[in-house]
Design a protein around this motif. Structure first.
Motif, mmCIF file in Angstrom:
data_model
loop_
_atom_site.group_PDB
_atom_site.id
_atom_site.type_symbol
_atom_site.label_atom_id
_atom_site.label_comp_id
_atom_site.label_asym_id
_atom_site.label_seq_id
_atom_site.Cartn_x
_atom_site.Cartn_y
_atom_site.Cartn_z
ATOM 1 N N UNK A 1 57.740 66.101 48.416
ATOM 2 C CA UNK A 1 57.760 66.469 47.362
ATOM 3 C C UNK A 1 58.963 65.614 46.424
ATOM 4 N N UNK A 2 59.709 65.112 47.226
ATOM 5 C CA UNK A 2 60.542 64.004 46.633
ATOM 6 C C UNK A 2 62.056 64.461 46.102
ATOM 7 N N UNK A 3 62.456 65.639 46.401
ATOM 8 C CA UNK A 3 63.616 66.206 45.787
ATOM 9 C C UNK A 3 64.707 65.642 46.807
ATOM 10 N N UNK A 4 66.098 65.281 46.101
ATOM 11 C CA UNK A 4 67.210 65.086 46.728
ATOM 12 C C UNK A 4 67.937 66.273 46.621
ATOM 13 N N UNK A 5 69.168 66.143 47.613
ATOM 14 C CA UNK A 5 70.162 67.179 47.611
ATOM 15 C C UNK A 5 70.833 67.770 46.113
ATOM 16 N N UNK A 6 70.361 66.437 45.204
ATOM 17 C CA UNK A 6 71.211 66.568 44.024
ATOM 18 C C UNK A 6 70.535 66.937 42.785
ATOM 19 N N UNK A 7 69.230 67.064 43.017
ATOM 20 C CA UNK A 7 68.174 67.243 42.065
ATOM 21 C C UNK A 7 68.386 68.680 41.538
ATOM 22 N N UNK A 8 68.466 68.781 40.328
ATOM 23 C CA UNK A 8 68.724 70.200 39.572
ATOM 24 C C UNK A 8 67.784 71.026 39.524
ATOM 25 N N UNK A 9 66.995 71.472 40.547
ATOM 26 C CA UNK A 9 65.948 72.268 40.638
ATOM 27 C C UNK A 9 66.169 73.678 41.401
ATOM 28 N N UNK A 10 65.599 74.805 41.046
ATOM 29 C CA UNK A 10 66.030 75.801 41.657
ATOM 30 C C UNK A 10 65.521 75.877 43.305
ATOM 31 N N UNK A 11 66.420 76.676 44.026
ATOM 32 C CA UNK A 11 65.957 76.868 45.399
ATOM 33 C C UNK A 11 66.644 78.418 45.646
ATOM 34 N N UNK A 12 65.966 79.227 46.670
ATOM 35 C CA UNK A 12 66.611 80.408 46.872
ATOM 36 C C UNK A 12 67.330 80.241 48.342
ATOM 37 N N UNK A 13 68.471 81.231 48.367
ATOM 38 C CA UNK A 13 69.324 80.989 49.658
ATOM 39 C C UNK A 13 68.480 81.519 50.869
ATOM 40 N N UNK A 14 67.746 82.560 50.722
ATOM 41 C CA UNK A 14 66.887 82.895 51.877
ATOM 42 C C UNK A 14 66.118 81.961 52.329
ATOM 43 N N UNK A 15 65.396 81.043 51.575
ATOM 44 C CA UNK A 15 64.731 79.728 52.039
ATOM 45 C C UNK A 15 65.659 78.789 52.711
ATOM 46 N N UNK A 16 66.857 78.691 52.092
ATOM 47 C CA UNK A 16 67.622 77.566 52.691
ATOM 48 C C UNK A 16 68.042 78.316 54.420
ATOM 49 N N UNK A 17 68.466 79.508 54.379
ATOM 50 C CA UNK A 17 68.954 80.149 55.582
ATOM 51 C C UNK A 17 67.828 80.067 56.634
ATOM 52 N N UNK A 18 66.583 80.445 55.951
ATOM 53 C CA UNK A 18 65.653 80.522 56.753
ATOM 54 C C UNK A 18 65.130 78.887 57.885
ATOM 55 N N UNK A 19 65.330 77.827 56.579
ATOM 56 C CA UNK A 19 65.161 76.697 57.342
ATOM 57 C C UNK A 19 66.128 76.265 58.309
ATOM 58 N N UNK A 20 67.521 76.904 58.112
ATOM 59 C CA UNK A 20 68.548 76.429 59.240
ATOM 60 C C UNK A 20 68.307 77.374 60.529
ATOM 61 N N UNK A 21 67.948 78.628 60.301
ATOM 62 C CA UNK A 21 67.436 79.590 61.240
ATOM 63 C C UNK A 21 66.497 79.062 62.313
ATOM 64 N N UNK A 22 65.286 78.415 61.676
ATOM 65 C CA UNK A 22 64.171 77.680 62.101
ATOM 66 C C UNK A 22 64.707 76.677 63.122
ATOM 67 N N UNK A 23 65.497 75.942 62.502
ATOM 68 C CA UNK A 23 65.847 74.839 63.538
ATOM 69 C C UNK A 23 66.831 75.282 64.657
#
Length: 577
Positions: free
Chosen positions: A260-282
């Motif tokens: 998709x091409x987003x960086x860590x600084x791109x001001x677009x929304x994301x959900x904490x649950x998605x963030x934690x799921x990504x960490x948990x998956x790894x």
């Protein structure tokens, strides 16, 4: 008018004046002392100068001259007597023997009387209180300004005066004030929106990588291994939200979040649950237990901050989503103003560990909005206690905050973002930032380092005025730079009681001890705990983003808890602001 002296030497922008031993002027009229304006009459111009030194030592001609004075040449009055005009700088230098006189009220008015409508009246000249001291608003704003002064000299009252006058002169200008000590809440009446942790909505996804790391790690340096994980999963969480957040249709073609091409600084929304799921998956793919601990600590860190009620202004709706950036920017920066062109951001109620990050986000968003809107909607950003956020010592404070304020100072005027700095310790402020402020209002400063910095920052010929800084009275100001006609000593005018900052209403050291019992202590503790444990408003699951923002706009200031008896405990009658 009878002259009291003669020019005896000229050198560059300075001259020496001999004060006549015999003159028709009374001694009370002469008063040729340090800081007084004088005029030197030449055939083609009247030169304006200021006395910087007076001495009776080594007078060459004791019979003719009583003393000698050093004067700085500042400007000149040109044109016919019926329509004189003042300009800075000297084009017609005096010659030996030219007459020297005390400046008249009419000549002072020629210098300081507004020639355009772009002037605001801030007080009166110290030399002649009948002459109003005016500031050119356009020059002051477009080239930034600073208010400097020790605690207790009337600095906050001066800031309230300046901002109220700016609001009158520039009704379409938007103002954003960082109120560090919650003292300006009542100064601007209905023209200002007052924000604090109870009614602010600043979604966590608006924070860039450095800012969110500062929040998660409580202002301490991040753990490198955890930062690497975070830098990897935040863009994926943004991609996942973008991929699935816009549609609930079954069978929609999935796109790899990595593409998709987003960086860590791109001001677009994301959900904490998605963030934690990504960490948990790894974490689930790892076999080495010691490696899994790093992931587990990061998840725990995120959950701890997420569940801390003090951070509710960031993490409400953290798992619901919604692109509220337009509403947040509109609400924060008053677009449209709806009769309230000013925002007062009260910072005293925020967790100490997150204040720097919040200031960084606000400064950065103010500049970026000006940049991407081509400056069509000007904004004045006022930074109270500026040395806390842009320290000269690079090891102190939060780097991104200093960088954000520095960007406004260096480039903001190109994009309609103007800076006003307020500080009691200019020596601790980043020299690059203060050097960009071309109008300085200097009140009493006792510290030698602060005075030294001022001497290096002031380029006017009247830099000798800085010798007055330690002895200025309350509300007295030395004004330098582009906004004023001449560097001068003035006194801020009185501020109406309803515009006085709260800090001016000082608490007496002697208080009645009546009622200071265990019930009083319990009431204080209830109020104390309530500030860090209660949440305003409905659950995020039961209200949409529009109603949340509407509720935030109408939320009250911090108040005592309902169980407090205001008549019994007079100390707590005044609400927290």
């Amino acid at each position: 008018m009878t002259s009291f002296g003669r020019v005896i030497s000229v050198r560059g922008s300075q001259a020496r004046v001999g004060i006549l031993a015999t003159t028709q002027m009374a001694a009370s009229e002469v008063r040729a002392t340090v800081g007084r304006f004088i005029t030197i009459h030449c055939p083609k111009a009247t030169i304006i100068a200021i006395i910087s030194e007076v001495t009776s030592e080594a007078v060459a001609d004791a019979e003719t001259y009583l003393a000698t004075a050093s004067v700085d040449l500042l400007g000149e009055i040109l044109g016919p007597a019926e329509k004189p005009k003042f300009q800075r700088g000297v084009t017609h230098y005096p010659t030996i023997g030219d007459a020297v006189e005390m400046i008249t009220s009419q000549e002072l008015r020629t210098i300081y009387t507004p020639t355009t409508a772009d002037q605001i009246d801030i007080g009166a000249l110290q030399q002649d209180p009948s002459v109003r001291a005016c500031v050119n608003v356009e020059e002051m704003l477009s080239k930034h300004f600073a208010v400097l002064g020790s605690t207790g000299v009337g600095k906050s009252t001066g800031v309230s005066l300046l901002l109220n006058e700016i609001l009158k002169a520039r009704p379409n200008l938007r103002l954003f004030l960082l109120d560090v000590h919650n003292e300006y809440g009542r100064c601007f009446g209905e023209r200002a929106l007052v924000l604090n942790p109870r009614n602010l909505k600043l979604p966590f996804w608006l924070f860039n990588f450095e800012e969110i790391v500062d929040v998660l790690f409580g202002g301490r340096p991040g753990v490198p291994d955890e930062l690497d994980i975070l830098a990897e999963v935040i863009p994926l969480a943004k991609g996942a939200y973008t991929q699935y957040g816009g549609s609930d249709r079954i069978g929609l073609k999935r796109i790899d979040p990595k593409n998709i091409g987003y960086t860590v600084d791109t001001p677009v929304p994301y959900r904490l649950v998605d963030l934690i799921n990504q960490i948990d998956e790894r974490m689930g793919k790892l076999e080495n237990r010691s490696s899994r601990i790093i992931y587990h600590k990061l998840i725990s860190r995120i959950e701890t901050v997420r569940n801390d009620p003090r951070y509710a202004f960031m993490f409400d709706n953290a798992n619901v989503g919604g692109d509220t950036m337009a509403e947040v920017v509109s609400h924060l920066f008053r677009l449209p103003a709806n009769g309230r062109p000013m925002t007062v951001m009260q910072l005293a109620g925020f967790p100490a560990e997150v204040v720097d990050s919040v200031v960084s986000v606000l400064c950065r968003m103010a500049f970026d909005f000006g940049l991407w809107s081509d400056g069509v909607s000007p904004l004045l950003f006022i930074c109270e206690e500026a040395h806390r956020y842009a320290s000269a010592d690079r090891s102190i404070g939060f780097g991104p905050t200093r960088k954000a304020i520095s960007r406004i100072a260096k480039e903001g005027r190109k994009y309609g973002v103007y800076l006003g700095l307020v500080t009691q310790r200019p020596a601790e402020l980043d020299a690059t930032i203060i050097s960009q402020c071309n109008t300085l209002f200097t009140m009493r400063l006792a510290n030698e380092r602060d005075q030294s910095l001022l001497r290096s920052a002031v380029s006017d010929a009247a830099a000798n005025l800085l010798s007055f800084v330690p002895s200025l009275g309350t509300r007295e100001v030395l004004a330098f730079g582009e906004g004023v006609a001449l560097p001068t000593r003035l006194r801020f005018k009185e501020v109406p009681p309803h515009q006085m900052p709260r800090s001016e209403a000082t608490i007496a050291t002697v208080r009645s001890s009546a009622g200071h019992d265990m019930q009083f202590v319990s009431a204080v503790l209830e109020r104390w705990r309530g500030a860090t444990s209660s949440r305003d408003g409905e659950s995020a699951a039961n209200s949409d983003r529009t109603s949340n923002l509407a509720m935030a706009a109408d939320a009250p200031l911090l108040q005592p808890t309902m169980g407090l008896d205001p008549e019994r405990f007079s100390l707590l009658k005044k609400p927290l602001r």
